[in-house]
Enzyme design. Sequence first.
Site, short mmCIF file in Angstrom:
data_model
loop_
_atom_site.label_atom_id
_atom_site.label_comp_id
_atom_site.label_asym_id
_atom_site.label_seq_id
_atom_site.Cartn_x
_atom_site.Cartn_y
_atom_site.Cartn_z
N ASP A 40 -11.85 -8.63 -14.72
CA ASP A 40 -11.43 -8.29 -16.07
C ASP A 40 -12.44 -8.90 -17.04
O ASP A 40 -13.31 -9.69 -16.65
CB ASP A 40 -9.99 -8.81 -16.32
CG ASP A 40 -9.31 -8.05 -17.43
OD1 ASP A 40 -8.07 -8.01 -17.46
OD2 ASP A 40 -10.02 -7.47 -18.30
N GLU A 95 -2.09 -7.03 -25.49
CA GLU A 95 -2.34 -8.25 -24.72
C GLU A 95 -1.64 -9.47 -25.32
O GLU A 95 -0.49 -9.37 -25.79
CB GLU A 95 -3.86 -8.45 -24.57
CG GLU A 95 -4.53 -7.26 -23.87
CD GLU A 95 -5.95 -7.53 -23.44
OE1 GLU A 95 -6.85 -6.77 -23.80
OE2 GLU A 95 -6.16 -8.53 -22.71
C1 GLC Z 1 -8.77 -6.34 -21.23
C2 GLC Z 1 -7.58 -6.04 -20.35
C3 GLC Z 1 -7.83 -4.98 -19.32
C4 GLC Z 1 -8.81 -3.96 -19.84
C5 GLC Z 1 -10.14 -4.65 -20.06
C6 GLC Z 1 -11.19 -3.71 -20.68
O1 GLC Z 1 -8.91 -7.72 -21.42
O2 GLC Z 1 -6.99 -7.16 -19.68
O3 GLC Z 1 -6.55 -4.37 -19.03
O4 GLC Z 1 -8.97 -2.90 -18.90
O5 GLC Z 1 -10.04 -5.80 -20.88
O6 GLC Z 1 -10.81 -3.36 -21.98
#
Ligand code: GLC
Length: 602
Positions: A268, A464
Site C-alpha cells: 500500500d 480512510e
Molecule cells: C491508500 C489506500 C489503498 C489505495 C492506495 C492507492 O492509502 O489504503 O486502498 O488503493 O492508497 O490510492
Amino acid sequence: MRELIVDVERVEALIAEMSLDQKIGQMVQAERSTISPDEVKAHHIGSVLSGGGSYPGDNRPEDWLDMIDAYWDASLDTPLGIPILYGIDAVHGNNNVRGATVFPHNIGLGCANDPDLMARIAQVTVREVLACGVQWVFAPSLAVARDNRWGRCCESYSEDPEIVVSYAGRFVGALQDDLGEDSVIACAKHWVGDGGTTYGIDQGNTEVTKAELENIHIAPYYPAIEAGVLTIMASYNCWNGDKCHGHEYLLTHLLKGEMGFGGFIVSDWEGISQLSSDYGDAVALSVNAGIDMFMLPETWRKFIGHVRQHVERQTVSMDRIDDAVRRILSVKSAYGLFDRPKPSQSYWAGHRCFGSQEHREVARDAVRKSLVLLKNTDGLLPLDRDARILVAGKSAHNRGYQCGGWTVEWQGVCGNDLIEGGTSIWEGIANLAPQAVLHTGGADVDAGAYDVAVVAIGEKPYAEGLGDIRSGDDVVVEVGSQISGLMKLQEAYGESLELAELHPEDLQTIEDIRAKGIPLVVVLVSGRPLVINRELNAASAFVAAWLPGSEGQGVADVLFGDCDFQGKLSFSWPKSEDENTNRGDETYQPLFPYGYGLSYSD
Ligand code: GLC
C-alpha cells in the site's frame, strides 16, 4: 482455480536478459505526480498510479488517455520494451474521473446482497476505466469491517464474511473476465485483517486469533484466488502487533504458499516505511517478507538504491528479486499487456459509454436494491406523487455528499458541480413529484403547505483514517502524503457514532419540521450505521441510503413505490455508542439486527 495463461518462455527470456536495475525498476510503482515518462524510461519502471484525487488536465477521459499514452510509449521506448501498468482506485465505478458513473459504496451493495448485480457493476466499471486508458484497478476491497468507528466501513460489503465471500469471486471474475479487451486487472485488498483493528482505528492493530483471522478476514480471499485474481494489496494494519507489510508468514507462506496465490503482491501507499525508522531496513524487511511491487509515490528513487545495495550485500537474495519480477511479468503476460495496443488505441478508449444513461441505469438499479427501510409507521411510505412534499436537509441536493469519499477527490467533494451527470435525491424526487419543493432548512416552512417532508441528512464525505471515529489520545490521524505537503496531523471525523453529536444540525432540521406537524421521512446518507435514536423517534419513516453515488433517482424510485425495498442490513445497527456487536456475537442485542429490512409487502 483459474489457471493463469502465461507466456513462460517470454517471461523467462526477459528475466535472463534483464539487468539488476531493470529488474528493480519493474518492482516499482510510482505516482503520476512524482514521475515523468522520461523517468519511467530511464528507470525501467513497472507501474504508475493515480492516488485518490490525482488526475491529469481537466480530468476528462481524453486527458487520462494522453497521460497514460505518454507513460506507455516511454516504457516501450526501452531495450526490453516492457509496458507499464497504470493503476487507480476505481472502488465504486471509475470514481476519479469527472462525469463517470458513480456506484453506491460497498456497504450499500452489501445490503443489496445480489452477486449478479455485482457482475453488472464490474462490467460497467471495466468499460469506464478502459475508456480512460487504465488497465489495473485497486478493487475489490474484501474488508470485513467489525467496528463502525473505522473510517473505511463504507468500503466493506459487510461485518460478516458471508456476503463478502459471495461477492469476491464474482466481482474479480467480472473485472478480469477472460483477460481480453473487455477486462482489467483486479486487486483484492487489503491483505489481511484491515477491517478488524481494535476500536476500528485505521491502519491499527488487529488483535485476533489465527482462527478468527481465517474465518472472518481471510475467508473472502479464497474465492478471489479461485477466480484468478492477479494482484493482492498488502494491508497497513498489524496482526497481533506485527505489520502485514513485513509479515513473511502471511505474505509468503500462507498467501503464496498454502493458498497458492500466483499473481503479485503490491504494497500500500508507502506502507513499507512503517516497518522501520531506518528506510533501508524497511526495504529489506518488505522485499524479503514477500511483497513484489512497491507503491512508493514519495520514495521510489531511494528504494531503487537500497534494493541494489541489499542485493550486493546479499541481505536480499537474487532469487527473491527474480521471484518478484517473474510474478510481475507473468501478470503482465497473462493480461496480454505485451500485445495490447497503446491505451488510446484500445477498443473502449474514449468510448461514448462513459457516463452513459445505459450505465447510469445499472447504478440506479444498484441504489434501489441497496436501500434499507428501518421504520415506516402509519404507512407513510410509499409517497404519493401528487402530494405536497417538502424536501429538506443538507444531503437532499448534494451529489458530492451522496457519493462520499474516493469521488473525484480523495476525500470526496461537496455540492453538485464536480459530480457531472446523475441526480441528487432532490432531483430524483422532483422528477416524480410535481408539487415537491426543496427547502434546505426547516424552521421557516409554512406548516399548512405540505402533506409530508423528506429530510435527507447524514455524513459528509471522508476517506480512510479521516473517517475514523476516535476519542481520547487517538483522536489525531496522520494522513495525506509528502507529495503535496499534505502530510499533517488531522482530526478524525468525530469522537462519537451518535449522529446528534456528529451533526446536530440534522436533528435540528428534523425537529423544526416535526414541530410544524408535518409527518416526515428521514433518508440517512452515511458510510456506516450511526446511533440515531433521537432522529428515528422523530421520524415516521426512516431509510438507510448509505452512500448511493451519482444516481439519487434510485432513492426516489423506491420512496414513491415504483420499486419495493429489498435491502437487508449487512451490518448490525447499534442502539448505543458503546455497543459494537456483530452477527454471531454471544451478547447480540442491536437496535436492528443483521438481515433486518422492511418492505412495502411486509
Ligand atoms: C491508500 C489506500 C489503498 C489505495 C492506495 C492507492 O492509502 O489504503 O486502498 O488503493 O492508497 O490510492
